[in-house]
Write a protein that holds these residues in place. Structure first.
Motif, PDB file in Angstrom:
ATOM      1  N   THR A 271       0.724  -1.075  -0.022  1.00 54.97           N
ATOM      2  CA  THR A 271       0.434   0.137   0.013  1.00 54.97           C
ATOM      3  C   THR A 271       1.050   1.146   0.364  1.00 54.97           C
ATOM      4  O   THR A 271       0.270   2.648  -0.305  1.00 54.97           O
ATOM      5  N   ARG A 272       1.646   0.842   0.877  1.00 51.69           N
ATOM      6  CA  ARG A 272       2.916   2.643   0.733  1.00 51.69           C
ATOM      7  C   ARG A 272       3.062   2.545  -0.819  1.00 51.69           C
ATOM      8  O   ARG A 272       3.455   3.546  -1.061  1.00 51.69           O
ATOM      9  N   TYR A 273       3.188   1.704  -1.565  1.00 53.76           N
ATOM     10  CA  TYR A 273       3.536   1.913  -3.145  1.00 53.76           C
ATOM     11  C   TYR A 273       2.842   2.602  -3.239  1.00 53.76           C
ATOM     12  O   TYR A 273       2.765   3.506  -4.232  1.00 53.76           O
ATOM     13  N   GLN A 274       1.525   2.627  -3.856  1.00 53.18           N
ATOM     14  CA  GLN A 274       0.417   3.114  -3.777  1.00 53.18           C
ATOM     15  C   GLN A 274      -0.504   4.513  -3.514  1.00 53.18           C
ATOM     16  O   GLN A 274       0.106   5.047  -4.010  1.00 53.18           O
ATOM     17  N   ALA A 305      -8.227  -0.229   7.876  1.00 53.93           N
ATOM     18  CA  ALA A 305      -7.833   0.653   8.295  1.00 53.93           C
ATOM     19  C   ALA A 305      -6.391   0.918   8.333  1.00 53.93           C
ATOM     20  O   ALA A 305      -6.076   2.019   8.590  1.00 53.93           O
ATOM     21  N   ILE A 306      -5.824   0.042   9.700  1.00 54.98           N
ATOM     22  CA  ILE A 306      -4.822  -0.756   9.757  1.00 54.98           C
ATOM     23  C   ILE A 306      -3.585  -0.182   8.297  1.00 54.98           C
ATOM     24  O   ILE A 306      -2.556   0.748   9.101  1.00 54.98           O
ATOM     25  N   VAL A 307      -3.906  -0.765   8.079  1.00 57.51           N
ATOM     26  CA  VAL A 307      -2.983  -0.844   6.843  1.00 57.51           C
ATOM     27  C   VAL A 307      -2.449   0.480   5.467  1.00 57.51           C
ATOM     28  O   VAL A 307      -1.821   0.684   5.674  1.00 57.51           O
ATOM     29  N   GLY A 313      -2.157   5.999   3.813  1.00 58.28           N
ATOM     30  CA  GLY A 313      -2.862   6.996   3.333  1.00 58.28           C
ATOM     31  C   GLY A 313      -3.696   7.407   4.340  1.00 58.28           C
ATOM     32  O   GLY A 313      -3.230   8.243   5.932  1.00 58.28           O
ATOM     33  N   GLN A 314      -4.669   8.062   3.522  1.00 60.26           N
ATOM     34  CA  GLN A 314      -5.498   8.668   4.304  1.00 60.26           C
ATOM     35  C   GLN A 314      -7.362   8.659   4.926  1.00 60.26           C
ATOM     36  O   GLN A 314      -7.541   9.464   5.752  1.00 60.26           O
ATOM     37  N   GLY A 315      -7.212   7.272   4.411  1.00 61.33           N
ATOM     38  CA  GLY A 315      -8.651   6.484   5.095  1.00 61.33           C
ATOM     39  C   GLY A 315      -9.590   5.841   4.226  1.00 61.33           C
ATOM     40  O   GLY A 315      -9.074   4.995   3.417  1.00 61.33           O
ATOM     41  N   LEU A 316     -10.529   5.386   4.626  1.00 67.13           N
ATOM     42  CA  LEU A 316     -11.577   4.365   3.859  1.00 67.13           C
ATOM     43  C   LEU A 316     -13.189   4.303   3.397  1.00 67.13           C
ATOM     44  O   LEU A 316     -13.341   5.611   3.915  1.00 67.13           O
ATOM     45  N   ILE A 317     -12.871   4.073   2.567  1.00 72.05           N
ATOM     46  CA  ILE A 317     -14.253   4.586   1.886  1.00 72.05           C
ATOM     47  C   ILE A 317     -15.167   3.166   1.779  1.00 72.05           C
ATOM     48  O   ILE A 317     -14.521   2.431   0.902  1.00 72.05           O
ATOM     49  N   SER A 318     -16.012   2.955   3.263  1.00 73.56           N
ATOM     50  CA  SER A 318     -16.447   1.747   3.194  1.00 73.56           C
ATOM     51  C   SER A 318     -17.895   1.960   3.139  1.00 73.56           C
ATOM     52  O   SER A 318     -18.849   2.622   3.600  1.00 73.56           O
TER      53      SER A 318
END
Length: 349
Positions: A271-274, A305-307, A313-318
């Motif tokens: 995810t950091r690469y994203q 969310a932890i990942v 990252g800045q959050g989730l869209i769930s």
């Protein structure tokens, strides 16, 4: 981190992970001053900055630099019956808005039709994120193409704080979608609205017999990079699960660093690469919450969310995890996700 002691060993391991790929010091990290650091120096107008401020300063995560958004466009993308069958109350669009409000979300993302039925009642109570294009599944045989369902001006007239769109990067139709969405985002910025891009990959060749590269970090990361290039203010992306799409499918341009030093197998590293492809976090990455699987949803939501948070990252869209269950449980699940971002002990890896 004792509050997560009742979660799985995998979740606890994510809390201990140290990222040894892209150093966190290179990131533009989320925080209360994120807009001042990353958007005030940009070309965004005062009206766009005001809209971004409305997004980042609403709900339970107000002022933290993190976002929790409720998305409900599955009635078009997946059919209404399959989406709302588990909880028919959401056939009534007002309940979608109520869930976002009670759930403490920064914004609610849904369709022209939903907002059109309740705009005067709720436009001043929660930021509207109007999804302007969709893939509809009534055409037979099914096709996979994002088409415009309305205009940017129509979204503005609904009281929208932001517009959202999807591009299927890698698809035969992607060139047209890039042009359509980039023009729509330009117009949205002219009118003072923020822009959010669903940067999805879509091509039958991206899925092989043993691996689905639609969720490869090298492909999704490049989709993110194209998204920030057309000046999306926020990028939505699926959580990566693997790597090596360009390499294994033998297309595109690669460098060995993409697979040796810029990423690794851990979900946080993927995810950091994203995040890196979102201009090192200058543009916020929000990951999708994924489908509802029932009893495991709370654990999966916390893990996702932890990942996202530990990657930068800045959050989730769930959405489905929240609206495909009883209302009170949906509210609680949204709060559970937000609690991860409010927990000062969950830090960048």
């Amino acid at each position: 981190m004792a509050s997560y002691s009742d979660h799985s060993a995998d979740t606890r391991a994510l809390l201990r992970h140290e990222c040894k790929t892209i150093d966190k010091g290179l990131l533009h990290q989320p925080g209360p001053d994120f807009l001042d650091r990353c958007f005030v120096p940009s070309n965004r107008t005062p009206q766009v900055l005001r809209s971004l401020g409305q997004l980042y300063h609403h709900g339970r995560l107000s002022g933290t630099g993190y976002l929790s958004i409720l998305p409900v466009d599955q009635g078009i993308e997946h059919t209404a019956g399959s989406s709302f069958g588990p909880n028919p109350m959401y056939f009534d669009p007002e309940n979608i808005i109520k869930l976002a409000v009670e759930g403490g979300c920064n914004a609610v993302a849904t369709t022209f039709g939903t907002f059109g039925t309740v705009a005067r009642k709720y436009a001043h109570k929660i930021p509207f994120l109007v999804k302007i294009n969709h893939n509809e599944l009534l055409t037979y045989p099914n096709k996979f193409d994002q088409i415009m369902f309305g205009s940017v001006e129509e979204a503005w007239n609904l009281g929208a704080t932001a517009v959202g769109a999807t591009i299927y990067f890698g698809s035969e139709e992607s060139n047209r979608q890039i042009v359509e969405v980039s023009q729509a985002f330009e117009r949205a910025h002219e009118l003072g609205m923020a822009t959010v891009l669903w940067c999805y990959t879509r091509n039958n060749a991206f899925k092989t017999a043993d691996k689905d590269y639609h969720v490869a970090t090298d492909l999704t990361g490049q989709a993110n990079h194209l998204g920030v290039t057309i000046q999306a203010d926020i990028i939505k992306q699926k959580l990566p699960e693997t790597n090596g799409g360009f390499r294994d499918l033998k297309f595109g341009k690669t460098h060995k660093a993409m697979y040796e030093s810029l990423s690794a197998d851990n979900p946080i590293d993927l995810t950091r690469y994203q995040v890196a492809n979102c201009y090192m976090g200058r543009i916020g990455l929000i990951n999708s919450g994924g489908e509802s699987l029932g009893d495991t949803d709370r654990e999966t939501a916390v893990k996702t969310a932890i990942v996202n948070k530990r990657a930068g990252g800045q959050g989730l869209i769930s959405g489905r995890k929240a609206f495909q269950r009883p209302f009170a449980e949906g509210v609680q699940l949204l709060h559970t996700i937000q609690d991860v971002y409010l927990d000062s002990e969950v830090t960048l890896a």
